[in-house]
Design a protein around this motif. Structure first.
Motif, PDB file in Angstrom:
ATOM      1  N   SER A 232       3.731  16.932  -3.546  1.00  0.00           N
ATOM      2  CA  SER A 232       3.647  15.499  -3.232  1.00  0.00           C
ATOM      3  C   SER A 232       2.393  14.874  -3.809  1.00  0.00           C
ATOM      4  N   ASN A 233       1.985  15.311  -4.979  1.00  0.00           N
ATOM      5  CA  ASN A 233       0.819  14.678  -5.595  1.00  0.00           C
ATOM      6  C   ASN A 233       1.139  13.226  -5.934  1.00  0.00           C
ATOM      7  N   ALA A 234       0.074  12.476  -6.099  1.00  0.00           N
ATOM      8  CA  ALA A 234       0.192  11.022  -6.323  1.00  0.00           C
ATOM      9  C   ALA A 234       0.830  10.324  -5.125  1.00  0.00           C
ATOM     10  N   ARG A 235       0.672  10.933  -3.939  1.00  0.00           N
ATOM     11  CA  ARG A 235       1.134  10.259  -2.706  1.00  0.00           C
ATOM     12  C   ARG A 235       0.404   8.935  -2.512  1.00  0.00           C
ATOM     13  N   ILE A 236      -0.895   8.969  -2.772  1.00  0.00           N
ATOM     14  CA  ILE A 236      -1.704   7.777  -2.566  1.00  0.00           C
ATOM     15  C   ILE A 236      -2.399   7.466  -3.868  1.00  0.00           C
TER      16      ILE A 236
ATOM     17  N   GLN B 239      -8.598  16.531   7.602  1.00  0.00           N
ATOM     18  CA  GLN B 239      -8.592  16.424   6.149  1.00  0.00           C
ATOM     19  C   GLN B 239     -10.008  16.350   5.562  1.00  0.00           C
TER      20      GLN B 239
ATOM     21  N   ARG C 149      -2.902  20.606  -0.381  1.00  0.00           N
ATOM     22  CA  ARG C 149      -1.718  20.351   0.454  1.00  0.00           C
ATOM     23  C   ARG C 149      -0.655  19.599  -0.331  1.00  0.00           C
ATOM     24  N   ASN C 150      -1.106  18.651  -1.153  1.00  0.00           N
ATOM     25  CA  ASN C 150      -0.142  17.932  -1.988  1.00  0.00           C
ATOM     26  C   ASN C 150       0.566  18.879  -2.950  1.00  0.00           C
TER      27      ASN C 150
ATOM     28  N   HIS D 297       7.523  11.085  -0.376  1.00  0.00           N
ATOM     29  CA  HIS D 297       7.218  12.206  -1.280  1.00  0.00           C
ATOM     30  C   HIS D 297       7.801  13.513  -0.778  1.00  0.00           C
ATOM     31  N   HIS D 298       8.713  13.427   0.184  1.00  0.00           N
ATOM     32  CA  HIS D 298       9.379  14.629   0.694  1.00  0.00           C
ATOM     33  C   HIS D 298       8.369  15.704   1.085  1.00  0.00           C
ATOM     34  N   SER D 299       7.308  15.262   1.754  1.00  0.00           N
ATOM     35  CA  SER D 299       6.240  16.231   2.055  1.00  0.00           C
ATOM     36  C   SER D 299       5.869  16.213   3.531  1.00  0.00           C
ATOM     37  N   ASN D 300       6.861  15.999   4.393  1.00  0.00           N
ATOM     38  CA  ASN D 300       6.536  16.028   5.818  1.00  0.00           C
ATOM     39  C   ASN D 300       6.109  17.428   6.225  1.00  0.00           C
TER      40      ASN D 300
ATOM     41  N   ARG E 174       0.828  -1.223   0.000  1.00  0.00           N
ATOM     42  CA  ARG E 174       0.000   0.000   0.000  1.00  0.00           C
ATOM     43  C   ARG E 174       0.856   1.263   0.000  1.00  0.00           C
TER      44      ARG E 174
ATOM     45  N   ARG F  83       3.170  18.387   6.070  1.00  0.00           N
ATOM     46  CA  ARG F  83       2.053  18.774   5.193  1.00  0.00           C
ATOM     47  C   ARG F  83       0.905  19.350   6.016  1.00  0.00           C
ATOM     48  N   ILE F  84       0.619  18.652   7.145  1.00  0.00           N
ATOM     49  CA  ILE F  84      -0.490  19.089   7.986  1.00  0.00           C
ATOM     50  C   ILE F  84       0.058  19.356   9.374  1.00  0.00           C
TER      51      ILE F  84
ATOM     52  N   HIS G 180       3.110  20.943  -1.193  1.00  0.00           N
ATOM     53  CA  HIS G 180       4.285  20.166  -0.765  1.00  0.00           C
ATOM     54  C   HIS G 180       4.841  19.300  -1.888  1.00  0.00           C
TER      55      HIS G 180
ATOM     56  N   ARG H   3       4.481   7.786   3.761  1.00  0.00           N
ATOM     57  CA  ARG H   3       4.155   8.380   2.451  1.00  0.00           C
ATOM     58  C   ARG H   3       4.728   9.786   2.342  1.00  0.00           C
TER      59      ARG H   3
ATOM     60  N   GLU I  89      -7.038  18.269   0.453  1.00  0.00           N
ATOM     61  CA  GLU I  89      -5.953  17.288   0.445  1.00  0.00           C
ATOM     62  C   GLU I  89      -5.049  17.508  -0.783  1.00  0.00           C
TER      63      GLU I  89
END
Lengths: 432, 432
Positions: free
Chosen positions: B324-328, A142, B318-319, A322-325, A30, A327-328, B322, A318, B315
């Motif tokens: 970080s699109n396509a994180r999930i 979210q 935020r991607n 994606h280097h996106s710590n 996942r 984020r929130i 950052h 994740r 969401e």
């Protein structure tokens, strides 16, 4: 590979290890990367060995974890304030992301931790600190983030919900059911944090901070526990169409003041939370767009809590990939006032022993009337030796007026005793 | 600034606009950036003008939206397959992220869309396509992602839940309540997609794809609607301790086979979903770690749906912020088989008219016995002119055996008519 260190190999820590052992294939797929436990901080090495954790992974030295470049995520499962707080702050300082289930710590030291995490650009996640396995912290941040949340009502303590459920199902008294719950392991030998409402108070402090974007701490929460609830109160509640639940309630009023309280409450039988029984928890909230939402599940227990901890690990993994710590982050950018409980407006159940003779009800009604307390329902029960039990439910009144009335009533000779006063909740739902 | 284009200014589109107009301050603060509606694709310009959308933002040309570099997120709220599908594919091709509430499209064209989004490294989110405002898609992909989901059971259609609730509360028959629901606007003039189960089928196809990491399409879902449910069935259900709900059910068995079906079912009164009434929806699931979870709320309606759409926009925003699109992404990496309904094992309610004379029950019982169908409960109701109504509940049996029994019974002269056969669900919960 995403390296994880666990601080503590107790109940929840063992659950996290077991969950990874069982579901690592599905978890890794996942995320698209493997999660690996690199270190476990635990003095009692036998606990870890039982879980087949290799000896070289077990350490008693937090420094080993802090220094390990391969460890990206530190999961704090020690509980309490210290050394958990110091360890978390040290991990954040080293640029590690942190997951915790420690509600005590967040409700007290939350601000320091959030500030530090923000400063370092790392993640601090705490889904498991409220309502165990139930997804609520992240969904509020979210899925529901476009809403102004108007109220959050929780059944957030499994022990008290179990006790009240048993009292209700079996017509038994508090002390008897508490003793049984202690024998079954559902209640601690010192049950105070649960039955006196402190545990629920910590959790509602966390939820209301998220809901209202303003820091709410444990000290802000008005707290009453369930020790005063008797089989008689539960019986009368039933007769009148209610159940009694220990509710954690947070609302924001039109002046942006926050009311936040934990106390037993009469809840209409038709309310979605009225059927939440035994050790189950639920969080019910009302958003201006979404309307009513309720999330229901297990609020404690090894594997439900491990599920929530691991959800946070997955989210952080994740972010790492994606280097996106960060984020929130914490959204406590407001500084809203807390409402004093005396300013509360609500409906109340009052049970009292009064003299059983003509004119008594008129006298009592006059006291309420003089104090602007309007009565909605009166139930008088068979008398014993000249005394009757009188059950009243008020209309919506100010708590200060109710308290004034009760002070006067206590001084009257026709009033033997005021047995209990319980607030009503959830009576004003708009349902189509 | 994050630029958004809305395709469609109908009910949900208007809700999204209203929500941003009302809550933009809180939304922007929570994200740390402002969300701005840059274009609205709508032929009926008056619809948009009513919402004070400036004329220059309204367009009838999708190309204007595709060409606009400032538009990062396209929100498809047209519904149906075309032109929605072409527009979404074109937006993805241009590197734009897409949000939709379009369950029909996902249940049929999901794979193409997911593949294209992955290829382009952009986000495709669809929280609002299942259970309206209830957060469930994202929580399954994140908070609950460490779990192997064993079953998902939903009350996913508000119209049928309203009809069944009214039938139950008021003892009325299907056609009468349907006509009323149509007058009140709770049911369409052509109610087939709702009452015949197709709407719920699309939604459970989406949920089971996520739960089991394997693509489930509409064609895989076994569907029965609620037209055959009578006031008598509901009355007998009550007597036996059940409610009747239109359930959407998906389970994975130990051979990794997926059963996925929509049909009316007997649900025990004590089940958490038994109290989900009127237009409310709920999704109940069982994960191997978390145990039972239920999310409850409004499954449709302008503002609840807009809440879910906007949760996705937030969401994605935020991607974007950052990078970080396509994180999930889509997690349908498995290719699991779908179980035929005849392979199902379960308990069944059977209502039939039989001759009212000695030996009849024995004869019927023998047919069931010969076909390996074991009976748990028998209820015989007062006879009319020599005929009695017989209500049976079976033990856990194979559906194929039940069907064989019914075929034999239909040929017997002692059996007047088999009035209804309804599956039981939720009878095997493990609750402590």
């Amino acid at each position: 590979m995403i390296g994880v260190a666990l601080l503590g190999c107790g109940t929840v820590g063992s659950g996290v290890i077991k969950l990874l052992q069982k579901n690592s294939e599905i978890i890794d797929k996942r995320i698209g990367e493997s999660i690996v436990i690199k270190k476990v901080l635990e003095r009692d090495t036998e606990k870890c060995q039982l879980l087949e954790i290799k000896d070289e992974l077990i350490t008693q030295d937090i420094q080993e974890i802090l220094d390990d470049q391969d460890i990206a995520i530190v999961v704090e499962l020690i509980g309490g304030i210290e050394p958990a707080f110091s360890y978390i702050m040290a991990a954040l300082a080293r640029g590690k992301h942190v997951v915790t289930a420690n509600k005590d710590l967040i409700a007290i030291k939350g601000k320091d931790i959030f500030d530090r995490a923000k400063e370092k650009g790392v993640d601090f996640y705490f889904e498991a600190s409220v309502a165990g396995g139930i997804p609520i912290v992240y969904p509020m941040k979210q899925s529901l983030a476009a809403n102004q949340i108007q109220e959050v009502i929780g059944i957030l303590n499994g022990t008290t919900n179990y006790i009240l459920s048993k009292m209700s199902q079996e017509g038994r008294d508090f002390n008897e059911v508490l003793a049984e719950a202690q024998q079954l392991g559902y209640a601690e030998s010192d049950p105070s944090a649960d039955v006196d409402g402190l545990d629920a108070a910590r959790k509602i402090a966390i939820l209301s901070s998220i809901a209202f974007n303003s820091r709410v701490t444990l000290d802000d929460v008005y707290v009453e526990g369930i020790r005063s609830i008797t089989a008689a109160d539960i019986q009368y509640a039933k007769e009148l169409g209610y159940v009694i639940k220990l509710l954690a309630i947070a609302k924001e009023n039109s002046q942006q003041k926050i009311e936040v309280r934990v106390h037993p409450a009469f809840l209409p039988k038709t309310h979605p939370m009225a059927g939440v029984n035994d050790v189950f928890n639920a969080v019910f909230l009302h958003g201006d767009a979404v309307g009513e939402i309720m999330h229901y599940g297990r609020g404690a227990g090894q594997m439900p809590t491990a599920s929530a901890v691991f959800g946070d690990i997955i989210e952080i993994a994740r972010n790492i990939l994606h280097h996106s710590n960060a984020r929130i982050g914490c959204s406590c950018y407001e500084n809203k006032a807390i409402m004093d409980i005396k300013e509360l407006e609500g409906e109340y159940y009052i049970r009292m022993i009064v003299e059983d003779r003509p004119g008594v009800l008129a006298g009592i009604a006059a006291v309420f009337g003089n104090n602007n307390v309007s009565i909605a329902t009166v139930l008088q029960k068979t008398s014993k030796q000249g005394w009757a039990e009188l059950i009243l439910i008020t209309h919506r009144v100010r708590e200060i007026h109710l308290r004034d009335s009760l002070t006067v009533l206590k001084g009257l000779s026709i009033v033997g005793e005021i047995k209990n006063v319980i607030r009503l909740e959830g009576t004003d739902r708009e349902v189509d």
